[in-house]
Scaffold this active site. Structure first.
Site, mmCIF file in Angstrom:
data_model
loop_
_atom_site.group_PDB
_atom_site.id
_atom_site.type_symbol
_atom_site.label_atom_id
_atom_site.label_comp_id
_atom_site.label_asym_id
_atom_site.label_seq_id
_atom_site.Cartn_x
_atom_site.Cartn_y
_atom_site.Cartn_z
ATOM 1 N N SER A 1 16.359 -5.464 6.859
ATOM 2 C CA SER A 1 17.733 -5.167 7.253
ATOM 3 C C SER A 1 18.253 -3.973 6.448
ATOM 4 C CB SER A 1 18.623 -6.396 7.045
ATOM 5 O OG SER A 1 18.459 -6.900 5.747
ATOM 6 N N SER A 2 17.725 -3.772 5.244
ATOM 7 C CA SER A 2 18.217 -2.653 4.405
ATOM 8 C C SER A 2 17.923 -1.304 5.043
ATOM 9 C CB SER A 2 17.567 -2.650 3.021
ATOM 10 O OG SER A 2 17.166 -3.890 2.632
ATOM 11 N N LEU B 1 12.478 -8.561 6.912
ATOM 12 C CA LEU B 1 12.434 -7.798 8.170
ATOM 13 C C LEU B 1 13.193 -6.480 8.027
ATOM 14 C CD1 LEU B 1 12.934 -10.706 10.746
ATOM 15 C CD2 LEU B 1 10.807 -9.639 9.991
ATOM 16 N N ASP C 1 9.391 0.886 5.426
ATOM 17 C CA ASP C 1 10.525 0.340 6.179
ATOM 18 C C ASP C 1 11.259 1.436 6.943
ATOM 19 O OD1 ASP C 1 9.694 -1.764 4.660
ATOM 20 O OD2 ASP C 1 11.450 -1.834 3.373
ATOM 21 N N THR D 1 0.834 -1.212 0.000
ATOM 22 C CA THR D 1 0.000 0.000 0.000
ATOM 23 C C THR D 1 0.868 1.261 0.000
ATOM 24 O OG1 THR D 1 -0.113 -0.217 2.394
ATOM 25 C CG2 THR D 1 -2.049 -0.946 1.152
ATOM 26 N N ASP D 2 2.100 1.165 0.488
ATOM 27 C CA ASP D 2 2.845 2.416 0.746
ATOM 28 C C ASP D 2 3.116 3.227 -0.522
ATOM 29 O OD1 ASP D 2 4.935 0.673 -0.066
ATOM 30 O OD2 ASP D 2 6.250 1.148 1.632
HETATM 31 C C1 GLA Z 1 9.078 -3.871 0.935
HETATM 32 C C2 GLA Z 1 9.286 -2.391 0.626
HETATM 33 C C3 GLA Z 1 8.223 -1.536 1.319
HETATM 34 C C4 GLA Z 1 6.818 -2.054 1.011
HETATM 35 C C5 GLA Z 1 6.727 -3.571 1.228
HETATM 36 C C6 GLA Z 1 5.426 -4.152 0.753
HETATM 37 O O1 GLA Z 1 9.284 -4.099 2.297
HETATM 38 O O2 GLA Z 1 10.562 -1.987 1.024
HETATM 39 O O3 GLA Z 1 8.354 -0.193 0.940
HETATM 40 O O4 GLA Z 1 6.422 -1.691 -0.283
HETATM 41 O O5 GLA Z 1 7.780 -4.253 0.554
HETATM 42 O O6 GLA Z 1 4.348 -3.645 1.461
#
Ligand code: GLA
Length: 387
Positions: free
Chosen positions: A131-132, A129, A177, A38-39
């Site tokens: 890490s990046s 999770l 993230d 969704t982001d």
């Molecule tokens: C990864 C991306 C996030 C997001 C998710 C899916 O984690 O880094 O920005 O788009 O996938 O919701």
């Protein structure tokens, strides 16, 4: 101050570089609680910063070189300055600290000429999770701390990390993230309205628990499937005449869906319904209605599985196993998908033995035991030590 952690990483830094670190920063991984893809579509998402971390220690070096070492890499990356290109192969991880350092210029922040940097982590890479983002934010705080400039505020920190990832690592990720990593707080979820972006916190119910079941399947963000979904969503928005898919309500999409190819319709259906589920989850959390939250998590997974098509047989099977367990409220894939991990929201009564049994049943099918982690919410990225 987190003295024991700092002493440990400071010692590793001295062994690597023969000098003491000037700054140590620590950034948490994150779990995407609900809000799958969704982001970057302008929707909302709920994330949780978790008690698995990346630590970055730095000190200036008088040689004016950029030196990056990691406890997970076999050798140091040692550069006389900006190489102007992206690393590939075993040095690919160095794109993250290098990208953050380059982003300082883009954000008008002081860019130190030369520094030594050491990364350590207890966050599994490739599990979804993040890490990046943790590496980006810990690097940004530690390297920025070498100058005497004012501290970076969390919104700018999240934006800088995302910018580094989009522009210099080459992943078109949204703000989930980095936003969760910058705004996380123990005992809370981070709510992000990604259009602003606007960040707020929602208390995490004290009687609920978070478990991660990592399939150990490769999570292929950079390999193109993530970028392909991102592109499909943009194409669907163009066909529907909106800027972002989250501009539409489920009812509006139903009326307009005929304008889309069947693939684009499935992608749009997922994003628009998922956006609504995030809002419902916030309301259910505020009412402490964990059964409803759990149903929303599992519905989110089924939507990823059937409409967004970013799940795998191993992730689906884990969700099936978890869904039928009486102490599990709900379960879903977390993060980009195409491998990685399943998140389960459980009651107090769910034990390590229950988790191991689910792992055993999964291994019958996948021929590999998933890595099981019982997680807790944690605080945001921060400087933990100054020399
Ligand atoms: C990864 C991306 C996030 C997001 C998710 C899916 O984690 O880094 O920005 O788009 O996938 O919701």
């Amino acid at each position: 101050m987190h003295t024991a952690e700092a002493i440990d990483i400071a010692e590793q830094f001295r062994q690597t570089y023969g000098q003491s670190p000037a700054i140590i920063a620590r950034a948490p991984g994150r779990v995407e609680f609900i809000g799958n893809h969704t982001d970057y579509n302008g929707g909302a998402v709920l994330g949780v910063a978790i008690n698995r971390f990346v630590w970055v220690a730095t000190a200036p070096n008088s040689a004016g070189r950029l030196r990056f070492a990691s406890d997970q890499a076999t050798h140091m990356v040692d550069l006389p300055g900006d190489p102007g290109t992206r690393f590939t192969g075993p040095e690919v991880w160095a794109n993250y600290p290098l990208g953050v350092w380059r982003s300082f210029l883009d954000f008008n922040l002081p860019q130190p000429a030369g520094f030594d940097l050491l990364v350590t982590s207890d966050l599994p890479a490739g599990a979804g999770l993040s890490s990046s983002a943790a590496l980006e934010l810990a690097t940004a705080l530690a390297v920025h701390g070498l100058s005497n400039a004012a501290a970076i505020e969390p919104g700018q920190l999240a934006a800088l990390g995302r910018h580094a990832e989009n522009k210099y690592v080459g992943v078109p990720c949204g703000i989930l993230d980095q936003g969760t990593c910058a705004f996380g707080r123990a005992g809370h979820l981070v709510h992000i309205d990604c259009r602003g972006p606007a960040f707020s916190r929602v208390p995490f119910p004290s009687s609920a628990h978070l478990w991660i079941f990592h399939t150990r399947e490769k999570h292929a963000l950079i390999d193109g499937l993530y970028a392909e979904r991102h592109r499909e969503c943009e194409e669907a928005a163009v066909s529907l005449g909106v800027r972002l898919l989250a501009d539409l309500t489920p009812a509006q999409l139903l009326v307009a869906e005929g304008k889309l190819s069947s693939t684009h319709a499935r992608r749009a259906r997922h994003v628009v319904a998922e956006q609504a589920r995030v809002q419902e989850a916030v309301a259910a959390l505020q009412q402490d209605n964990l059964a409803a939250v759990g149903r929303l998590l599992t519905a989110s997974h089924r939507s990823s599985q059937n409409f967004f098509e970013n799940s795998t047989a191993a992730l689906d099977r884990l969700v099936d196993l978890l869904e039928s367990h009486p102490a599990v409220f709900g379960a879903r894939l977390t993060g980009g998908g195409f491998g990685g991990a399943v998140l389960a929201l459980t009651r107090d009564s769910f034990t390590a033995g229950d988790a191991a049994e689910i792992g055993r049943l999964q291994a019958e099918h996948q021929h590999r035991l998933p890595e099981v982690i019982h997680l807790h919410s944690a605080d945001c990225a921060q400087v933990i030590w100054r020399g």
